[in-house]
Design an enzyme around this catalytic site. Sequence first.
Site, PDB file in Angstrom:
ATOM      1  N   LYS A 184       0.829  -1.204   0.000  1.00 35.14           N
ATOM      2  CA  LYS A 184       0.000   0.000   0.000  1.00 35.14           C
ATOM      3  C   LYS A 184       0.872   1.266   0.000  1.00 35.14           C
ATOM      4  O   LYS A 184       2.084   1.187   0.088  1.00 35.14           O
ATOM      5  CB  LYS A 184      -0.936  -0.031   1.222  1.00 35.14           C
ATOM      6  CG  LYS A 184      -1.926  -1.215   1.207  1.00 35.14           C
ATOM      7  CD  LYS A 184      -2.806  -1.248  -0.032  1.00 35.14           C
ATOM      8  CE  LYS A 184      -4.116  -2.003   0.111  1.00 35.14           C
ATOM      9  NZ  LYS A 184      -4.077  -3.460   0.085  1.00 35.14           N
TER      10      LYS A 184
HETATM   11  C1  LIG Z   1      -5.427  -4.357   0.691  1.00 36.42           C
HETATM   12  C2  LIG Z   1      -6.888  -4.214   0.725  1.00 36.42           C
HETATM   13  C3  LIG Z   1      -7.646  -4.597   1.847  1.00 36.42           C
HETATM   14  C4  LIG Z   1      -7.078  -5.355   2.985  1.00 36.42           C
HETATM   15  O1  LIG Z   1      -6.047  -4.710   3.638  1.00 36.42           O
HETATM   16  P1  LIG Z   1      -5.243  -5.515   4.746  1.00 36.42           P
HETATM   17  O2  LIG Z   1      -4.555  -4.410   5.496  1.00 36.42           O
HETATM   18  O3  LIG Z   1      -4.282  -6.409   4.026  1.00 36.42           O
HETATM   19  O4  LIG Z   1      -6.199  -6.259   5.568  1.00 36.42           O
HETATM   20  C5  LIG Z   1      -8.995  -4.320   1.868  1.00 36.42           C
HETATM   21  N1  LIG Z   1      -9.603  -3.733   0.819  1.00 36.42           N
HETATM   22  C6  LIG Z   1      -8.908  -3.377  -0.283  1.00 36.42           C
HETATM   23  C7  LIG Z   1      -9.635  -2.701  -1.394  1.00 36.42           C
HETATM   24  C8  LIG Z   1      -7.543  -3.639  -0.387  1.00 36.42           C
HETATM   25  O5  LIG Z   1      -6.880  -3.340  -1.505  1.00 36.42           O
END
Ligand SMILES: *Cc1c(COP(=O)(O)O)cnc(C)c1O
Length: 380
Positions: A184
């Site tokens: 992210k």
């Molecule tokens: C990455 C992601 C998540 C989950 O995030 P985590 O921190 O890995 O639990 C949820 N929704 C979207 C759209 C994502 O891209």
Amino acid sequence: MDIQKVDFFRHNIEEQDIERCNEVLRSVFLATGKVVEQLEDQLSAYLNLPHAIAVTSCTEALQLCLMGLGIGPGDEVITTPMTFCATSNVILHVGATPVFVDVRPEDGNMDPALIEAKITERTKAIIPIHLYGRMADMRAISTIAQKHGLKLIEDAAHCLEGERDGVKPGQLGDAACFSFYATKNITSGEGGAIATKDEALAERLKPLRLHGIDKTAADRYTKSYQHWDMRVLGLKANMSNIQAALLVGQLERIESLWNRRESLAKRYEQALAGLPGVVLKEVGAQERSGRHLMTIQVAPAKRDACLKRLQELGVGVAVNFRAVHLLEYYRSKFGFHEGDFPVAESIGGGTISLPLYPLLSEAELDYVVAQVKQVAQELL
Ligand SMILES: *Cc1c(COP(=O)(O)O)cnc(C)c1O
């Protein structure tokens, strides 16, 4: 420099972040404490929301919001299938039923015009997601939520930096959830947060992230020992000082990181505009995209061949996302099939994510563009 390979992603952790993390590791207190509080204050200032709660993932953040808003067995929650499966999985984890609505072709976000047809007396909440960093139409969606008395939780995993029609994530919704997962925009490997304007909700969420216990470890051990009680059943989802230490500096640099991605994304858009067989989606004038992912669309029948060829040419690629309702678990549990959500299916079938991160050099980006053009010429 002769480029032959471009990674799909590289993170932005710098020496100063590692040093901050080392300070925590040399200290006594590794779990949820002062550094987590510092990160929460910083997040709430950045988002202009009074409450931020740091947790272990966006998935847990979403589940905690459902729990904190009292959503559970028998309830229905409206979301879209054009997302990562975490969004709909948490609805199942609390015992509720996900109800999908299709997305809009122009941005892959929830189509507000399709929501009301899916509302029943069991509907309790809507979870829009801000796909690739572009916000869903929160003004339209929140109007519908208010009219029907529904809760509104934003999956803003891609969109810490986004804005649309003058609103940021969490400003119209009851809460917005963010991810600090490894790929992210800012990351602690794993991590997440909830931001909300609702003080009562924030007060319910704090114990819910730690078993439902009414005192944090810091409260219990840094002062004279105090007994704690457990009044509600919570999760174990509190962020550690180690994770927070990695994020504090990245959050300080977030605007310059965003500026770099914005300029790279624009360079991609200019270079790929009008390329036969390749479709790009333009960010609207009323929007500031969080610029999480750089995606192109190709014909679904050709997508997998393009992916394979791009990888052979040294370009790191990803698919965000194949539509959730077509994943095996959802097909067999709910009987979904091709044709149920045609727009999400066409995006999910044809999308390719290209490398986009601040450490990507112009030369690397130009290399990626040259390979995309090569593949388009060969296959599209
Ligand atoms: C990455 C992601 C998540 C989950 O995030 P985590 O921190 O890995 O639990 C949820 N929704 C979207 C759209 C994502 O891209």
